[in-house]
Design a protein around this motif. Structure first.
Motif, short mmCIF file in Angstrom:
data_model
loop_
_atom_site.label_atom_id
_atom_site.label_comp_id
_atom_site.label_asym_id
_atom_site.label_seq_id
_atom_site.Cartn_x
_atom_site.Cartn_y
_atom_site.Cartn_z
N ARG A 374 86.68 70.86 151.04
CA ARG A 374 86.79 70.09 152.28
C ARG A 374 86.85 71.01 153.50
O ARG A 374 86.21 70.73 154.53
CB ARG A 374 88.03 69.20 152.23
CG ARG A 374 87.90 68.03 151.28
CD ARG A 374 89.14 67.14 151.30
NE ARG A 374 89.01 66.02 150.37
CZ ARG A 374 88.38 64.89 150.62
NH1 ARG A 374 87.81 64.71 151.82
NH2 ARG A 374 88.32 63.93 149.72
N ALA A 375 87.62 72.09 153.42
CA ALA A 375 87.75 72.99 154.57
C ALA A 375 86.45 73.69 154.88
O ALA A 375 86.04 73.81 156.05
CB ALA A 375 88.86 74.01 154.31
N THR A 376 85.75 74.17 153.86
CA THR A 376 84.49 74.88 154.11
C THR A 376 83.35 73.93 154.46
O THR A 376 82.43 74.30 155.21
CB THR A 376 84.12 75.75 152.90
OG1 THR A 376 84.18 74.97 151.70
CG2 THR A 376 85.06 76.93 152.77
N LEU A 377 83.40 72.69 153.97
CA LEU A 377 82.41 71.70 154.39
C LEU A 377 82.58 71.38 155.88
O LEU A 377 81.61 71.29 156.62
CB LEU A 377 82.55 70.42 153.55
CG LEU A 377 81.55 69.30 153.86
CD1 LEU A 377 80.13 69.73 153.53
CD2 LEU A 377 81.93 68.03 153.09
N LEU A 378 83.82 71.24 156.31
CA LEU A 378 84.08 71.00 157.73
C LEU A 378 83.65 72.20 158.57
O LEU A 378 83.07 72.04 159.65
CB LEU A 378 85.56 70.71 157.93
CG LEU A 378 86.00 70.27 159.33
CD1 LEU A 378 85.36 68.94 159.71
CD2 LEU A 378 87.53 70.18 159.39
N ARG A 379 83.91 73.39 158.07
CA ARG A 379 83.43 74.62 158.74
C ARG A 379 81.92 74.59 158.93
O ARG A 379 81.40 74.86 160.03
CB ARG A 379 83.82 75.84 157.90
CG ARG A 379 83.26 77.18 158.37
CD ARG A 379 83.16 78.15 157.20
NE ARG A 379 82.19 77.70 156.20
CZ ARG A 379 82.13 78.17 154.96
NH1 ARG A 379 82.98 79.11 154.55
NH2 ARG A 379 81.20 77.71 154.13
#
Length: 449
Positions: A374-379
């Motif tokens: 989730r964090a890297t997709l948002l990044r």
């Protein structure tokens, strides 16, 4: 935290002595009528997590940390709320006060409050559950809808986890300034097997929140942290994106580096090279299971079509080659995939193949993999040009002779020493990651999807 897929208001005097709150307890009101009690009785059932509170281990942890009075003091203050607005203000500040108290205890400010070591993350977890249980059982004199009670629970969760108090310093891209770092940890988990468990990622988050580290080049970096629940439903509802989005967007407070952290394998740190879009279904702290593609919440920037894989931008080559502490740091490239055109999961030691479908990232198929995804997709959706990814800590283990949860103690010298060493090495890994940033790398973003 991972499912390993290898062979392996005013809270009362007790709170105020450590973290004064900015809001007074609501004024006293009349007791609720019998009609009001009947109307709201359905809201009282405790959750699976809250039911564990009555066990001897949680009670001992609360007593030996000085956090035992927190829930009662919260319930007393809540009972004096005369309106939903009063209750919301009180609950919001009470949650933030609990987070401040836990951070202060771990970082050595104020009285220790008991004989448990200051670095312990468990008092925060169990005290929060005492507060949510009190809020769930509360019968106010005024009408309170189920939606309003849920909203108050959300305020309490966010505030007591540091999710709404991340305060990064402002700066100008390309100019000499303090760098900005966001780190996240997790609650303890697998508590039905052993209620004594601590989570070193949560302990590291408490130890690092609001602190400053200095890089080898002399630049300062401010670290802000938050912790997340081990619950599938909260992730599906967008708790990760809600917390990170304000700090990933373009602006003077945009992050320069981020890492999500959880507990992983015994004896080593793992930098997870690849995150997969798959939920494997292992039961969470609420004893619930979810299997399927990671659901992306509506209303947040994302990448379309949804990718099966995301990749770390943390400097894994440097972090696996420099000395950062007593535990080895590994570049974990393994995943489990269904190859393009296939139907059977295959383990791949060197990452996914083109067109494959995710079944486990390097971090497995549990919530540790999911927070990294989730964090890297948002990044990627925001085109954030900053190092970021997921880090697994070593498993926090009790000392020899204290491994049986039926007869063991809630702490021992080896347990404390291991947790302290893990936290110290997390700090060193962050510093080394900041040292590896490209010259002039400041981060930029634009929305996609």
């Amino acid at each position: 935290m991972r499912r390993i897929r290898t062979s392996v208001g005013v809270l009362g005097a007790a709170l105020l002595t450590v973290a004064p709150l900015a809001i007074a307890a609501p004024s006293a009101t009349a007791a609720p009528s019998a009609t009001a009690l009947s109307r709201q009785a359905a809201a009282a059932a405790p959750t699976a997590e809250e039911q564990r509170l009555s066990q001897p281990v949680p009670q001992e942890i609360l007593r030996r940390s000085g956090f035992a009075p927190v829930a009662g003091a919260f319930a007393d203050g809540l009972g004096r709320a005369g309106s939903y607005g009063e209750a919301k203000r009180f609950v919001t500040e009470a949650g933030r006060g609990l987070w401040r108290r836990a951070v202060d205890r771990v970082q050595g400010r104020g009285p220790q409050g008991g004989d448990l070591s200051r670095d312990d993350d468990r008092p925060l977890y169990w005290a929060r559950l005492g507060m949510t249980k009190a809020l769930r059982e509360w019968q106010p004199a005024f009408r309170l809808s189920a939606g309003q009670r849920d909203a108050l629970l959300g305020e309490l969760e966010r505030g007591s986890r540091g999710q709404d108090s991340i305060d990064l310093p402002a700066g100008r891209p390309g100019k000499d300034r303090v760098l900005r770092v966001v780190v996240t940890g997790f609650d303890p988990f697998q508590l039905d097997a052993d209620a004594r468990r601590s989570n070193p990622s949560g302990a590291a988050a408490l130890a690092l929140d609001g602190t400053t580290v200095r890089t080898a080049s002399g630049r300062l970096a401010r670290v802000e942290t938050a912790v997340f629940p081990v619950r599938w439903a909260d992730f599906a509802a967008g708790t990760v994106e809600r917390t990170l989005l304000p700090h990933f967007r373009r602006g003077p407070r945009q992050v320069d580096l981020f890492t999500t952290i959880s507990q992983g394998r015994p004896g080593r740190f793992d930098l997870e090279r690849t995150n997969g879009a798959w939920r494997g279904g292992y039961p969470d702290n609420a004893r619930e299971s979810r299997t399927g593609t990671v659901p992306v919440p509506k209303g947040v920037p994302t990448v379309r079509p949804q990718p099966q894989w995301t990749t770390t931008t943390l400097p894994y080559a440097r972090l696996t080659s420099v000395a950062t502490g007593p535990f080895p740091v590994r570049d974990n490239t393994a995943v489990t995939e269904i190859p393009a055109g296939g139907s059977t999961p295959v383990e791949r030691p060197d990452g996914p193949t083109p067109g494959s479908t995710a079944r486990a990232g390097g971090g497995g198929d549990y919530l540790s993999n999911e927070i990294g995804y989730r964090a890297t997709l948002l990044r990627d959706a925001l085109r954030l040009d900053a190092p970021g990814g997921h880090l697994h800590t070593p498993v926090l283990q009790f000392g020899a002779g204290n491994t049986d949860p039926a007869t063991g103690k809630v702490t021992d010298p080896d347990f404390v020493r291991n947790r302290t060493a893990i936290t110290g090495q997390v700090r060193s890994i962050l510093t080394a990651a900041l040292d590896a940033r490209r010259p002039g790398q400041e981060g930029s973003s634009s929305s996609v999807g």
